[in-house]
Design an enzyme around this catalytic site. Structure first.
Site, short mmCIF file in Angstrom:
data_model
loop_
_atom_site.label_atom_id
_atom_site.label_comp_id
_atom_site.label_asym_id
_atom_site.label_seq_id
_atom_site.Cartn_x
_atom_site.Cartn_y
_atom_site.Cartn_z
CG HIS A 76 -5.95 -2.10 0.68
ND1 HIS A 76 -5.18 -1.74 -0.40
CD2 HIS A 76 -5.36 -1.54 1.76
CE1 HIS A 76 -4.18 -1.00 0.01
NE2 HIS A 76 -4.25 -0.86 1.31
CB SER B 83 -0.95 -0.06 1.21
OG SER B 83 -1.95 0.93 1.12
CG ASP C 155 -7.17 -2.37 -2.90
OD1 ASP C 155 -7.46 -1.25 -2.45
OD2 ASP C 155 -6.01 -2.80 -2.98
#
Length: 323
Positions: free
Chosen positions: A283, A158, A253
């Site tokens: 995610h 991320s 996500d």
């Protein structure tokens, strides 16, 4: 209707039943505490590794390193410099130690996990500056750390994957030491958040579009900064010349579409890419291996692909030295 992995569905349902509040509904410090507590519950027991050591001084103010060696050997190990996720606002080497240990074992390497300064107290470019200092420190002290300075890869999840992509671009352009590989888990590469599925992909998930927007606001309170390629690396004029990459994306996500587009562009511009898209995962699932069983298999695969690149790099260097 999008498919949802049964483990993801069970985890979301349990969180809703327990009344878990979204991260963006708390102040950053409370969110950090809740995030770390949740990771302790959601991760499997930490896998045994050869050694773990912390370096807290001598890098840069507010920066520390966790050195995880997966193999007990006197030989210098290849190294993955890893940047944790958490929207530049949450997370630490502690919250992501499970991921890093798994990669150290799967790739038979040294994983160096970086604690960088967090937003909103330290907005952009603090995290980028810290990432640069961490990479320079690791390369300069490779002998002391018993790692191979010619086999340093960059990775993260991320927000951490965002920092890894920025360092890869800086390395290609000669501003920092060049890396040999990129390991990018559900990367955020465009903080303008313009992907067509950004608002819809993660409806009902624990990390939603609202969560990502909150993170972005913490890191870049000035929206104009989001047009800087060091914030949104997908805006770099060229991706050619970058090292090979492993790019993991998820269907559930907000960042899934931009990650897939980035992987496709890397390939189009000549970068060798292993692109893994899992349509029924959400995610952050790699950090939830206690509840989401697919996490361990994906980490093992990512570690194998990383070790393969190191094998090819070693063979290439041996051939060059014999010519």
């Amino acid at each position: 209707m999008r498919p949802v992995n049964p483990d993801v569905r069970a985890m979301v349902d349990a969180a809703l039943k327990a009344g878990v509040r979204p991260l963006q509904d708390s102040d950053p410090q409370t969110a950090r505490e809740n995030y770390l507590a949740a990771r302790r519950l959601d991760q499997p027991p930490l896998a045994p590794v050869a050694s773990v050591m912390d370096i807290n001084d001598g890098i840069a103010p507010g920066v520390s390193l966790k050195i995880i060696r997966g193999v007990d050997t006197a030989e210098p190990l290849p190294c993955l410099l890893y940047f944790h996720g958490g929207g530049w606002t949450l997370g630490s080497s502690q919250s992501h130690e499970g991921i890093c240990r798994s990669l150290a074992l799967a790739a038979r390497c040294c994983v160096i996990s970086v604690d960088y300064r967090l937003a909103p107290e330290n907005p952009f470019p603090a995290a980028v500056d810290d990432a640069i200092q961490a990479l320079r420190y690791v390369v300069y002290h490779a002998g002391d750390l018993n790692i191979d300075r010619t086999s340093i890869a960059l990775g993260g999840d991320s927000a951490g994957a965002n920092l890894a992509t920025v360092l890869a671009l800086l390395g290609r352009d000669g501003h920092v030491p060049e890396a040999v590989y990129q390991l990018l888990f559900y990367p955020q590469v465009d903080l303008r958040m313009t992907a067509s599925t950004f608002d819809t992909a993660a409806e009902g998930m624990l990390v939603s579009a609202a969560t990502i927007r909150w993170f972005v606001d913490q890191y870049t309170p000035n929206p104009a900064a989001r047009d800087d390629w060091r914030v949104s690396p997908s805006l770099a004029l060229s991706l050619s010349g970058l090292p090979p990459a492993f790019v993991l994306t998820c269907g559930l996500d907000p960042l899934g579409e931009e990650g897939r587009q980035y992987a496709a562009r890397l390939e189009e511009e000549g970068c060798a890419v292993t692109a893994l898209h899992i349509s029924d995962q959400a995610h952050g699932f790699l950090n939830l291996g206690g509840a989401i069983k697919a996490a361990s298999g994906v980490l093992a695969y990512a570690g194998f692909m990383l070790s393969e690149e190191w094998r090819h790099t070693k063979n290439r260097l041996m051939q060059e030295n014999t010519q």
